[in-house]
Design a protein around this motif. Structure first.
Motif, PDB file in Angstrom:
ATOM      1  N   TRP A 299       0.971  -1.102   0.094  1.00 23.05           N
ATOM      2  CA  TRP A 299      -0.014   0.101  -0.047  1.00 23.05           C
ATOM      3  C   TRP A 299       0.910   1.438  -0.042  1.00 23.05           C
ATOM      4  CZ3 TRP A 299      -3.954  -1.394   4.355  1.00 23.05           C
ATOM      5  CH2 TRP A 299      -5.015  -2.483   3.914  1.00 23.05           C
ATOM      6  N   LEU A 300       1.755   1.182   0.899  1.00 19.63           N
ATOM      7  CA  LEU A 300       2.591   2.459   0.920  1.00 19.63           C
ATOM      8  C   LEU A 300       3.452   2.584  -0.492  1.00 19.63           C
ATOM      9  CD1 LEU A 300       4.002   4.452   2.755  1.00 19.63           C
ATOM     10  CD2 LEU A 300       5.608   3.003   3.470  1.00 19.63           C
ATOM     11  N   GLU A 301       3.873   1.535  -0.914  1.00 22.04           N
ATOM     12  CA  GLU A 301       4.855   1.811  -2.428  1.00 22.04           C
ATOM     13  C   GLU A 301       3.543   2.326  -3.498  1.00 22.04           C
ATOM     14  OE1 GLU A 301       7.773  -2.127  -2.222  1.00 22.04           O
ATOM     15  OE2 GLU A 301       6.054  -2.283  -3.574  1.00 22.04           O
ATOM     16  N   MET A 302       2.230   1.813  -3.369  1.00 25.75           N
ATOM     17  CA  MET A 302       1.307   2.114  -4.239  1.00 25.75           C
ATOM     18  C   MET A 302       1.183   3.687  -4.204  1.00 25.75           C
ATOM     19  SD  MET A 302      -2.016   3.316  -4.488  1.00 25.75           S
ATOM     20  CE  MET A 302      -2.766   2.873  -2.855  1.00 25.75           C
ATOM     21  N   CYS A 303       1.084   4.189  -2.786  1.00 26.81           N
ATOM     22  CA  CYS A 303       0.729   5.548  -2.586  1.00 26.81           C
ATOM     23  C   CYS A 303       1.932   6.277  -2.874  1.00 26.81           C
ATOM     24  CB  CYS A 303       0.403   5.639  -0.839  1.00 26.81           C
ATOM     25  SG  CYS A 303      -0.014   7.100  -0.499  1.00 26.81           S
ATOM     26  N   GLU A 304       3.097   5.784  -2.671  1.00 26.12           N
ATOM     27  CA  GLU A 304       4.506   6.652  -3.096  1.00 26.12           C
ATOM     28  C   GLU A 304       4.591   6.733  -4.489  1.00 26.12           C
ATOM     29  OE1 GLU A 304       7.386   5.279  -0.399  1.00 26.12           O
ATOM     30  OE2 GLU A 304       6.958   6.671   0.929  1.00 26.12           O
ATOM     31  N   SER A 305       4.080   5.802  -5.306  1.00 29.05           N
ATOM     32  CA  SER A 305       4.261   5.951  -6.571  1.00 29.05           C
ATOM     33  C   SER A 305       3.696   7.145  -7.231  1.00 29.05           C
ATOM     34  CB  SER A 305       3.561   4.751  -7.416  1.00 29.05           C
ATOM     35  OG  SER A 305       2.061   4.877  -7.219  1.00 29.05           O
ATOM     36  N   PHE A 306       2.578   7.690  -6.575  1.00 29.72           N
ATOM     37  CA  PHE A 306       2.169   9.186  -6.960  1.00 29.72           C
ATOM     38  C   PHE A 306       2.954  10.224  -6.388  1.00 29.72           C
ATOM     39  CE2 PHE A 306      -1.474   6.292  -7.058  1.00 29.72           C
ATOM     40  CZ  PHE A 306      -2.130   6.215  -8.244  1.00 29.72           C
ATOM     41  N   ARG A 307       4.232   9.807  -5.517  1.00 33.55           N
ATOM     42  CA  ARG A 307       4.997  10.835  -4.838  1.00 33.55           C
ATOM     43  C   ARG A 307       4.147  11.854  -4.204  1.00 33.55           C
ATOM     44  NH1 ARG A 307       7.499   8.738  -8.913  1.00 33.55           N
ATOM     45  NH2 ARG A 307       9.745   8.831  -9.357  1.00 33.55           N
ATOM     46  N   PRO A 308       3.673  11.281  -3.177  1.00 31.71           N
ATOM     47  CA  PRO A 308       3.072  12.177  -2.197  1.00 31.71           C
ATOM     48  C   PRO A 308       3.895  12.840  -0.917  1.00 31.71           C
ATOM     49  CG  PRO A 308       2.955  10.010  -1.376  1.00 31.71           C
ATOM     50  CD  PRO A 308       3.639   9.962  -2.597  1.00 31.71           C
ATOM     51  N   ASN A 309       3.518  13.843  -0.434  1.00 27.94           N
ATOM     52  CA  ASN A 309       4.388  14.487   0.846  1.00 27.94           C
ATOM     53  C   ASN A 309       3.890  13.732   2.109  1.00 27.94           C
ATOM     54  OD1 ASN A 309       2.034  15.805   1.599  1.00 27.94           O
ATOM     55  ND2 ASN A 309       2.235  17.482   0.455  1.00 27.94           N
ATOM     56  N   ARG A 310       4.668  13.940   3.034  1.00 26.32           N
ATOM     57  CA  ARG A 310       4.415  13.146   4.346  1.00 26.32           C
ATOM     58  C   ARG A 310       2.961  13.354   5.024  1.00 26.32           C
ATOM     59  NH1 ARG A 310       9.067  10.926   6.262  1.00 26.32           N
ATOM     60  NH2 ARG A 310       8.337  10.626   8.511  1.00 26.32           N
ATOM     61  N   TRP A 311       2.443  14.389   4.725  1.00 27.38           N
ATOM     62  CA  TRP A 311       1.001  14.785   5.133  1.00 27.38           C
ATOM     63  C   TRP A 311      -0.047  14.059   4.371  1.00 27.38           C
ATOM     64  CZ3 TRP A 311      -2.368  16.147   8.375  1.00 27.38           C
ATOM     65  CH2 TRP A 311      -3.750  16.248   7.914  1.00 27.38           C
ATOM     66  N   GLN A 312       0.430  13.868   3.097  1.00 29.51           N
ATOM     67  CA  GLN A 312      -0.620  13.318   2.147  1.00 29.51           C
ATOM     68  C   GLN A 312      -0.444  11.583   2.503  1.00 29.51           C
ATOM     69  OE1 GLN A 312       0.876  14.721  -1.571  1.00 29.51           O
ATOM     70  NE2 GLN A 312      -1.203  15.747  -1.781  1.00 29.51           N
ATOM     71  N   VAL A 313       0.529  11.058   2.699  1.00 26.95           N
ATOM     72  CA  VAL A 313       0.723   9.610   3.173  1.00 26.95           C
ATOM     73  C   VAL A 313      -0.066   9.644   4.481  1.00 26.95           C
ATOM     74  CG1 VAL A 313       2.260   7.995   3.980  1.00 26.95           C
ATOM     75  CG2 VAL A 313       2.894   9.369   2.033  1.00 26.95           C
ATOM     76  N   LEU A 314       0.064  10.547   5.478  1.00 26.57           N
ATOM     77  CA  LEU A 314      -0.701  10.333   6.714  1.00 26.57           C
ATOM     78  C   LEU A 314      -1.957  10.528   6.371  1.00 26.57           C
ATOM     79  CD1 LEU A 314      -0.374  10.338   9.634  1.00 26.57           C
ATOM     80  CD2 LEU A 314      -0.478  12.922   9.700  1.00 26.57           C
ATOM     81  N   ARG A 315      -2.449  11.404   5.605  1.00 27.69           N
ATOM     82  CA  ARG A 315      -3.928  11.903   5.574  1.00 27.69           C
ATOM     83  C   ARG A 315      -4.670  10.313   4.925  1.00 27.69           C
ATOM     84  NH1 ARG A 315      -6.721  16.640   1.998  1.00 27.69           N
ATOM     85  NH2 ARG A 315      -8.724  15.874   1.928  1.00 27.69           N
ATOM     86  N   TYR A 316      -3.878  10.077   3.701  1.00 25.17           N
ATOM     87  CA  TYR A 316      -4.512   9.155   2.699  1.00 25.17           C
ATOM     88  C   TYR A 316      -4.382   7.550   3.031  1.00 25.17           C
ATOM     89  CZ  TYR A 316      -5.816  13.282  -0.281  1.00 25.17           C
ATOM     90  OH  TYR A 316      -6.213  14.250  -0.527  1.00 25.17           O
ATOM     91  N   LEU A 317      -3.399   7.160   3.807  1.00 24.33           N
ATOM     92  CA  LEU A 317      -3.108   5.766   3.971  1.00 24.33           C
ATOM     93  C   LEU A 317      -3.056   5.709   5.451  1.00 24.33           C
ATOM     94  CD1 LEU A 317      -2.165   3.684   2.379  1.00 24.33           C
ATOM     95  CD2 LEU A 317       0.291   4.167   2.714  1.00 24.33           C
TER      96      LEU A 317
END
Lengths: 259, 275
Positions: free
Chosen positions: B170-188
């Motif tokens: 899931w983290l790899e999938m999310c990071e494939s869109f190049r999010p910032n840390r806040w977006q990782v926190l918010r969406y994942l």
């Protein structure tokens, strides 16, 4: 010395993806050894290799998840590891497993990338619904992933990757979990979308048939990842059974040499 | 737009798990056994009250009378206890979740915060209660402090565990869109840890109720704990039994409420029943 990709770089313009004399090791384990290839803009290139051939390592290098031990990686002229954020919306990935987030409905999963790219909520929803329509999942828009079949989940996953309108699409064995018929249909559909929108695609697979049917160019990798063979299947290779078989056997032999 | 539609026609949808009937079914299955146990306890108390003095074994009728008095005339004491419990739980949930996220997302700070939390879990509740009496004069602050230091580590450690169990895919999938840390926190991360916050709340709510009563007994003159202390001082065991009965019902009810809320918030999860 392993062979180098001998395909021409289109019109001297910067290729979409370039790997130049790449070595990648993890401790004492060599994953990639002197690998060089490029993918021109608008080209579909297939990466064929057995398990452990370093295909995923190469994919991670292109995604910028880590840098090479030696050599040069460029994506649209940028270093994907150092310029990680600059490549936003440039690369999108279709993974082997669907990786849908269970707490998001199908449409919410498809719009995830758009929201991360700061698309306004209403616009993101509209685009996500458009892509769900293209992959025939409109009726499943408000269902959760556990309510979808395997094929539907994978289509939603591909819609998520395509929704951000990336210039480069990396497909990491994303049809391998599906049954043959669904895989074949979906592959043809994705291929059609990629060509229609002139996307660049690097398609990782271990199925020779998939590679011949979909790719403009096939790169066969040995382990550790180095180029063993490069082939450019023609339309005739795809439609003529004998030619298909000859090409298939040639690739299989290359893979077998590595065994 | 249809000319480039993906043509795969696949309309099968697996059946959706409905949450309501399952809850009801579990309640029905458990209700009979629960009623039997309650009837047996009442019978045992009734029999014991025939042979022992009422200051040791009060008859159920006397306990019921006391309970009625408490509910009608001491509702403000009940309200104070419930408020203290709710505020402390909400605070512990917030701070514990933040600490869990800090441990999960900031590896450099993790060892320090984790050590602090682990040391906290090793300190007995009684020690915190006595320390609170020394440190603070205001009873509300004492109780709030006691509850917080006891409950925060549960949330912090469980949320940290939740983040650690986040599937790498899931983290790899999310990071494939190049999010910032806040977006990782918010969406994942935040949606993923909600389940852990709920399971922690379900686990600690009974413990928290016991702790607030204990803290009131030690550090306050108002609230159910203080009333139980008063009943003990007056040799009024019927009142102690009545308060205990109330607390048991309160615990069951609050667990039920949390479970209901959890079902609603986590409705995306499929129902799985092991045969």
């Amino acid at each position: 010395m392993s062979p180098q990709s001998n395909a021409a770089i289109q019109n001297g313009e910067e290729p979409a993806i370039l790997l130049d004399s790449i070595n990648k090791s993890f401790g004492s384990v060599v994953a990639i050894e002197n690998l060089s290839f490029h993918v021109n803009k608008g080209e579909i290139v297939s990466f064929l290799g057995r398990t452990g051939a370093g295909k995923s390592t190469a994919l991670n290098l292109i995604m910028g998840n880590f840098g090479p031990t030696k050599g040069r990686v460029r994506v649209m002229g940028m270093d994907p590891n150092k310029d990680f954020k600059k490549l936003r919306q440039t690369i999108s990935v279709g993974f082997q497993t669907d990786r849908l987030l269970p707490w998001r409905t199908t449409v919410e999963n498809v719009e995830l990338g758009l929201l991360i790219l700061r698309e306004p909520k209403a616009q993101a929803r509209e685009k996500a619904l458009e892509w769900l329509d293209r992959v025939n999942l409109t009726a499943a828009a408000n269902l959760y992933p556990h309510e979808l079949s395997g094929g539907m989940r994978q289509r939603a996953s591909l819609a998520r990757a395509l929704a951000i309108d990336p210039e480069i699409l990396l497909l990491d064995e994303c049809f391998s979990q599906l049954d043959h018929v669904t895989s074949q249909t979906l592959r043809a559909d994705v291929s059609e979308v990629i060509r229609k929108y002139n996307k660049t695609c690097l398609f990782i697979t271990h199925r020779i048939d998939d590679a011949i049917e979909m790719a403009d160019r096939i790169l066969v990798l040995g382990a550790p990842a180095r180029l063993l063979l490069e082939e450019s299947p023609t339309e005739e290779d795809r439609t003529d059974r004998d030619k298909f078989r000859i090409l298939h056997d040639k690739i299989a032999a290359a893979l077998g040499v590595d065994a | 737009m249809k000319d480039y539609s993906m043509s795969t026609q696949e309309t099968s949808v697996t059946p959706t798990g409905k949450s309501g009937p399952v809850l009801l079914r579990v309640f029905n299955q458990d209700r009979f056994a629960g009623l039997v146990v309650v009837a047996l306890i009442i019978l045992a108390l009734q029999i014991a009250s025939q042979f022992a003095p009422h200051y040791i074994a009060p008859p159920p009728v006397l306990i019921a009378e006391k309970l009625w008095t408490q509910l009608t005339s001491l509702w403000d004491e009940i309200l104070i206890t419930l408020l203290r419990l709710a505020i402390a739980l909400a605070f512990a949930m917030l701070i514990g979740t933040i600490l869990g996220i800090v441990m999960g997302m900031l590896p450099r700070i993790r060892p320090y915060v984790r050590s602090l939390v682990v040391i906290d879990t090793g300190i007995p509740a009684l020690s915190w209660m006595l320390i609170a009496v020394f440190w603070f004069r205001e009873p509300e602050i004492r109780i709030f402090f006691i509850m917080s230091v006891i409950l925060v580590p549960f949330y912090a450690l469980n949320v940290f565990d939740g983040i650690r169990s986040l599937p790498k895919e899931w983290l790899e999938m999310c990071e494939s869109f190049r999010p910032n840390r806040w977006q990782v926190l918010r969406y994942l991360i935040l949606p993923h840890i909600i389940a852990y916050v709920f399971s922690t709340t379900r686990s600690v709510i009974g413990y928290a109720t016991r702790m607030v009563i204990f803290a009131e007994l030690i550090a306050s003159a108002v609230g159910i704990g203080a009333q139980m202390g008063l009943a003990q001082a007056n040799f009024d065991i019927a009142s102690v039994f009545a308060w205990t009965l109330f607390l048991v019902v309160l615990n069951i009810f609050s667990q039920f409420l949390v479970a209901l809320l959890e079902k609603r918030v986590l409705r995306y999860r499929p129902e799985v029943e092991v045969r």
